[in-house]
Scaffold this motif. Structure first.
Motif, short mmCIF file in Angstrom:
data_model
loop_
_atom_site.label_atom_id
_atom_site.label_comp_id
_atom_site.label_asym_id
_atom_site.label_seq_id
_atom_site.Cartn_x
_atom_site.Cartn_y
_atom_site.Cartn_z
N ALA A 47 0.82 -1.21 0.00
CA ALA A 47 0.00 0.00 0.00
C ALA A 47 0.85 1.27 0.00
O ALA A 47 0.44 2.30 -0.54
N ASP A 48 2.03 1.20 0.59
CA ASP A 48 2.92 2.36 0.65
C ASP A 48 3.86 2.47 -0.54
O ASP A 48 4.75 3.32 -0.55
N ALA A 49 3.69 1.62 -1.53
CA ALA A 49 4.60 1.61 -2.69
C ALA A 49 4.68 2.96 -3.40
O ALA A 49 5.78 3.41 -3.73
N PRO A 50 3.56 3.65 -3.67
CA PRO A 50 3.67 4.94 -4.35
C PRO A 50 4.48 5.97 -3.54
O PRO A 50 5.28 6.72 -4.10
N THR A 51 4.30 5.97 -2.23
CA THR A 51 5.06 6.89 -1.38
C THR A 51 6.54 6.53 -1.40
O THR A 51 7.41 7.40 -1.49
N TYR A 52 6.82 5.23 -1.31
CA TYR A 52 8.21 4.77 -1.35
C TYR A 52 8.86 5.12 -2.68
O TYR A 52 10.01 5.57 -2.73
N LEU A 53 8.12 4.94 -3.78
CA LEU A 53 8.64 5.29 -5.10
C LEU A 53 8.95 6.78 -5.18
O LEU A 53 10.00 7.17 -5.69
N SER A 54 8.05 7.61 -4.69
CA SER A 54 8.28 9.06 -4.71
C SER A 54 9.53 9.43 -3.90
O SER A 54 10.34 10.24 -4.34
N ALA A 55 9.69 8.83 -2.73
CA ALA A 55 10.86 9.10 -1.89
C ALA A 55 12.13 8.63 -2.57
O ALA A 55 13.15 9.34 -2.57
N LEU A 56 12.07 7.46 -3.18
CA LEU A 56 13.24 6.92 -3.87
C LEU A 56 13.64 7.79 -5.06
O LEU A 56 14.82 8.06 -5.28
N ARG A 57 12.65 8.28 -5.79
CA ARG A 57 12.95 9.16 -6.92
C ARG A 57 13.50 10.50 -6.45
O ARG A 57 14.37 11.08 -7.10
N LEU A 58 13.00 11.00 -5.33
CA LEU A 58 13.54 12.24 -4.77
C LEU A 58 15.01 12.08 -4.42
O LEU A 58 15.84 12.92 -4.76
N VAL A 59 15.34 10.99 -3.77
CA VAL A 59 16.74 10.71 -3.44
C VAL A 59 17.56 10.58 -4.72
O VAL A 59 18.67 11.12 -4.81
N GLY A 60 17.02 9.89 -5.71
CA GLY A 60 17.71 9.76 -6.98
C GLY A 60 17.97 11.11 -7.63
O GLY A 60 19.05 11.36 -8.17
N ASN A 61 16.99 12.00 -7.57
CA ASN A 61 17.16 13.35 -8.14
C ASN A 61 18.25 14.13 -7.41
O ASN A 61 19.00 14.88 -8.03
N VAL A 62 18.33 13.96 -6.10
CA VAL A 62 19.39 14.62 -5.33
C VAL A 62 20.75 14.11 -5.80
O VAL A 62 21.69 14.90 -5.99
N PHE A 63 20.86 12.81 -6.02
CA PHE A 63 22.14 12.26 -6.48
C PHE A 63 22.45 12.66 -7.92
O PHE A 63 23.61 12.85 -8.28
N ILE A 64 21.43 12.81 -8.75
CA ILE A 64 21.67 13.30 -10.11
C ILE A 64 22.26 14.70 -10.04
O ILE A 64 23.25 15.02 -10.72
N ALA A 65 21.67 15.55 -9.21
CA ALA A 65 22.19 16.92 -9.05
C ALA A 65 23.59 16.92 -8.45
O ALA A 65 24.48 17.67 -8.89
N GLY A 66 23.82 16.07 -7.46
CA GLY A 66 25.14 15.99 -6.84
C GLY A 66 26.20 15.49 -7.81
O GLY A 66 27.32 16.01 -7.84
N ASN A 67 25.84 14.51 -8.62
CA ASN A 67 26.78 14.03 -9.63
C ASN A 67 27.02 15.07 -10.71
O ASN A 67 28.13 15.20 -11.22
#
Length: 149
Positions: A47-67
């Motif tokens: 049930a929490d998969a959409p929230t987890y996906l959003s959080a994971l993508r946010l973290v991914g976006n932070v790493f894209i910017a950091g890289n």
């Protein structure tokens, strides 16, 4: 940190690979079906998969910017050393932080190419972090400023 030409080049090339790999992982590999599959493998409620996906993508976006910040190393700006090192050390922890079930689900959905971007970015960040720390320590032994404008 005094950026030598070789360390600048290695950092920029790795940053290019890491931006591409993290973007691929974040938007082509990781999707809601994969997150739900990984949660089922872990025995968790999906049930929490959409929230987890959003959080994971946010973290991914932070790493894209950091890289992407690592691309600016080309200009030899000293202040970039610590942020670039911090992002790479943090990304290196992805090897331990990303649940194994996510990798299992990625392999099930995409085969080995499903984990390749993550292995390259996280494993490469381990190597780049070691290279940067070694270069930093060695910079104390040098005389003069090895930075070439």
């Amino acid at each position: 940190m005094l950026w030598t030409p070789k360390i600048r080049l290695v950092t920029v090339l790795c940053s290019i690979v890491f931006v591409l790999g993290t973007t691929l992982q974040n938007y082509a590999i990781i999707d809601l079906d994969l997150i739900e599959a990984s949660m089922r493998l872990k025995g968790a409620d999906t049930a929490d998969a959409p929230t987890y996906l959003s959080a994971l993508r946010l973290v991914g976006n932070v790493f894209i910017a950091g890289n992407a910040l690592g691309l600016l190393v080309w200009f030899g700006w000293r202040w970039l050393f610590w942020p670039v090192l911090a992002f790479n050390v943090a990304q290196a922890f992805g090897v331990f932080v990303v649940p194994f079930e996510v990798h299992r689900a990625a392999i099930a959905e995409h085969g080995w190419p499903g984990v390749l971007p993550s292995l390259v970015t996280d494993g490469g960040a381990v190597i780049l972090s070691i290279v940067l720390i070694t270069a930093y320590v060695r910079s104390f032994k040098r005389k003069g400023d090895p930075v070439r404008p």
